[in-house]
Design an enzyme around this catalytic site. Structure first.
Site, PDB file in Angstrom:
ATOM      1  N   LYS B 164       0.833  -1.201   0.000  1.00 10.97           N
ATOM      2  CA  LYS B 164       0.000   0.000   0.000  1.00 10.97           C
ATOM      3  C   LYS B 164       0.875   1.261   0.000  1.00 10.97           C
ATOM      4  CE  LYS B 164      -3.616   2.567   0.048  1.00 10.97           C
ATOM      5  NZ  LYS B 164      -3.555   3.593   1.013  1.00 10.97           N
ATOM      6  N   GLU B 171       1.109   6.768  -6.641  1.00 10.65           N
ATOM      7  CA  GLU B 171      -0.009   7.718  -6.733  1.00 10.65           C
ATOM      8  C   GLU B 171       0.493   9.166  -6.679  1.00 10.65           C
ATOM      9  OE1 GLU B 171      -3.152   6.805  -3.831  1.00 10.65           O
ATOM     10  OE2 GLU B 171      -3.115   8.932  -3.332  1.00 10.65           O
TER      11      GLU B 171
END
Lengths: 312, 312, 312, 312
Positions: B164, B171
């Site tokens: 993550k 991102e």
């Protein structure tokens, strides 16, 4: 409608096919006779009906000008030339002015979509006058994907190629983003299957995208990309994007560093790193690697005991 | 199945709703009594059937440890605690070991999807043992999007949060990519409608993505983002990603520079730039801007004629 | 020897003084009559003896061409024009060719040293033909510092400005290096006196340099640079350096990022960061800062509970 | 005064010599018996007079703790241990506290100067209490360069190593600055002698520095650095500097990118670039380079005509 199409490489060839399937009459010309429908540009133009004649040019940047010059001799008042290649946007306005002297109208069209465009449609960014765009709209409508997206009349001459240039600059940085993340996951060893992790992100995650889908395709063919060299070309738009950013004083660290990573990937020995090694050796007697030696061989500075590991 | 869920903020609250719609019995606890189903953790655990008891923790990084410590006092052999927050992966393995002393099993689960997860499903990256994952699988299956993507058992303890973390690092860089391109298009003025151009890229282009869709949503609400300050927070994972890259000697220029751009956006006056201005003034007598003055006011070095525009 | 000198700003004025102290006869012209020795270029040229006439041009980039054009009408066979400004190197070769049509010889000369050159001498990087350089050598010898360094005949037309351009590119990155280190020391609070630390590095350390000396000068005047805005101009050579690097596929991350930091320092609100904020708000309901609000005001997405601190 | 000195490598050995020439009595210990004055630490401590006993530790980061632990068993109330290595600053305060339990005083001292320190003196950055610093001041005065610079009591425990860490971070970026400029000049070909150009900058220019002098030394030995591999180590401080910057939200693009360039220089095949190549091949059918092939060999995507040069 009818249209001439110059350049039947990977992009042009697929576009011809997609346009024909949409019912258009496309007369294609390529220097490769196996791909070409006609013998030369004259023959191509002869086979397109007037009112007006429209020719799409899909050739490498360096031959755009000679091709358009030859076409200008064959076309006339109200005819349209579209440059659909990855050409430099600064040339579009001068080119449009020159063609306008003969009454020929000009559009610059950035085309995205790669080898998938033939089935999925191409994203089109067009620069030029509204009335000219209208003349070619049926072609644009068939090239673009079904649905509401994939086409924009971005502005006047040059705006299409400018938009495509920025598109590709963004693309460089997005690719670098995934590539950095992938390298990190592979290096860390905490994640058992990097490929499965990338695959899982394809739905539900914030970073789901078509490029991610393609990355997974590649990993499915070669899980650790062992068969590929760490070597990436660049094709101009990235550099032009950074140049435009310099002109406009816009900070573009992600795009420019993505580009520099590609530059570096193509250097067997980075000259800058030779200089770093040389300076380290000068001030610290740090070990340097001999150009001829393999990766394991390091050599202490002459007359020195083995290098202290710290940089002082 | 039944599950306790601690933390009913934007993420936890939506997850409770999605899970309930899927038929699970979710007992939620939050310090905010208006959101909470129960009075405290003890009451929450009391309402979950054994065999085994499963509790999902969805709280900010800084309160994960106290919450888990309290839960450890309430749970026992074979029960499962899942940390679904954006916690730092390095804490997972020690935490798992500590819980294992009491027979409690632990999973770390990275969750992506934001406010859209409630309808689209969440991307889940899970770290821990296979047998523990199996106990929670019905929950994972309901949280993830329909279809084949959105879930990965990434590896052992810590692998979920590590995946993550890298996801968020990627991102950051992708967002920076679009942001740089958008600023460039806005600055250039060649493209009449930047919003329409972004919109056109949503199909057919190489850079189509969900983040691009969201960018267009934002532009549809506020075409030039005039209502927003140029100020971007970061929430830890980006920094941890760069730290992991430093540990592993992985070059991450796009991710790190994306992060630095956010840091800089939060500085009213960049100290480093004061130093640059100071040095320029020292060697070149270059005009500097007084801290108190408005953007137009520049002051020549004392005793100097107006600054020569070149940096010599 | 005798020489005309056009442009008597901070650089040109000091050079006139240094050359006169070295015994040369310098006829200076400036549009500012208070600085000028003569009324116009014609008067200036009239006061220089032939065999040959040498004129040094020290004016901003944008007026180099008109000044040289006017001079070309006043000079002739075997005379020499030197462009000593921070001009773009790509213009030198064409300019040299054009002047050569009239028999006028041309040199491009990069000049470094700033306001200190008048006493310490200027570093000179010269491009052009050997025989032309020889005609001006007495001037170069007086402008350069005493000792063996400070002068190079770098190559043919353009090489002088190219070398100066790269010099300035390096300068940008070195300044950024000190500036980052300074900001870090100031931010950390572990180091009681950042100024004393910088000062200590001036001898014995690997990073001792003249720029470091200047940084300490600045800190001695204003210890925390409170009186300066965090705002840094750039003057062209940095951008040209990056452009040259793009042309040559040379990775220049330090130079380019130093430049981008200056760009960003001049933006009140970074547009790219508005886009980052907008996307964060779209996917995460993350709080955004209202453009009009002060730094403390953040606003949650409409209809949302206060933002969860993590970016999911 | 008398002092024990542990670690007689390149740095420690030279320091012993410089201190002895200044009249101090230095008892050196090294695991290498050819360098060592004594058999072990016990013997070393036995030969130093009390009031107080001072021991300087100059060993690699990883062995600092065991060495200091052993010394702590040999020393007592009021004695002083100095860690002069490139140790991580975060360990200093805990180490000082632990030693304080036994009444042993601790200083952390960053040392710069490399192999030149023996003659030119070392730049010293010291962290710890004023009274402890005073006990060692005669040693510091002899190690530092003559003159007013080269020594700073930077602050409390850890401040010395923190300052040295930032010093090295700055050093990385400055070296990168010169390295980028050098590569650019070499690549361009406009400048006939890059070495002479670098040499000319040593006086009069804004970028004159000791590192520049060293770069010229290196070029004098090997004009184009042909004998060196483009391979640069890093030794920890650069990474720690970036980590500190992440903690403090200070943008450090020049320092971090300098570090990443070194990371990349040590990769035979950059994994990230494999991913870039893979994605390009997926969307564009772009040619990729086979991992096993030489630099000239490129392979088109299967079933494709030769790659179109543009990235679409």
């Amino acid at each position: 409608m009818q249209m001439g199409l110059v350049g039947l490489g990977k992009m042009g060839g697929n576009m011809r096919e997609r346009l024909r399937e949409a019912g258009h009459t496309i007369i294609g010309y390529d220097t490769n006779p196996e791909l070409s429908d006609v013998e030369d540009l004259t023959a191509m133009v002869a086979r397109i009906d007037r009112e007006p004649q429209v020719v799409w040019v899909m050739v490498p940047d360096r031959v755009v000008d000679p091709v358009i010059e030859e076409l200008a001799g064959l076309l006339g008042e109200g005819d349209v030339i579209i440059d659909g290649g990855n050409s430099r946007w600064v040339h579009d306005a001068p080119r449009a002015r020159k063609l306008a002297e003969k009454g020929i109208e000009y559009l610059d069209c950035g085309v995205s979509g790669g080898v998938w465009g033939i089935t999925q449609g191409y994203a089109l960014m067009v620069g030029g006058e509204e009335t000219t765009v209208a003349k070619v709209q049926p072609i644009f409508d068939s090239l673009k994907p079904a649905g509401e997206f994939g086409f924009v009349h971005a502005g006047d001459h040059g705006a299409g190629h400018f938009a495509k240039m920025v598109h590709n600059g963004i693309e460089y940085a997005i690719m670098q983003a995934y590539a950095e993340g992938w390298e990190l996951l592979e290096a860390a060893g905490h994640v058992t299957s990097v490929r499965e992790t990338f695959n899982s992100w394809r739905e539900g995650s914030v970073i789901k995208s078509w490029l991610l889908d393609l990355a997974v395709n590649a990993l499915n063919e070669d899980e650790h990309l062992d068969r590929l060299a760490g070597y990436a070309e660049d094709s101009g738009e990235g550099r032009w994007t950074v140049e435009a950013a310099l002109d406009l004083a816009v900070p573009v660290p992600a795009i420019s560093n993505a580009l520099f990573a590609r530059f570096a990937s193509r250097q067997d020995e980075a000259p800058a790193m030779k200089m770093i090694a040389a300076m380290r050796n000068q001030f610290g007697g740090h070990a340097v690697k001999d150009a001829a030696a393999g990766p394991e061989h390091v050599e202490a500075a002459p007359g020195e005991e083995p290098a202290h590991p710290a940089e002082q």
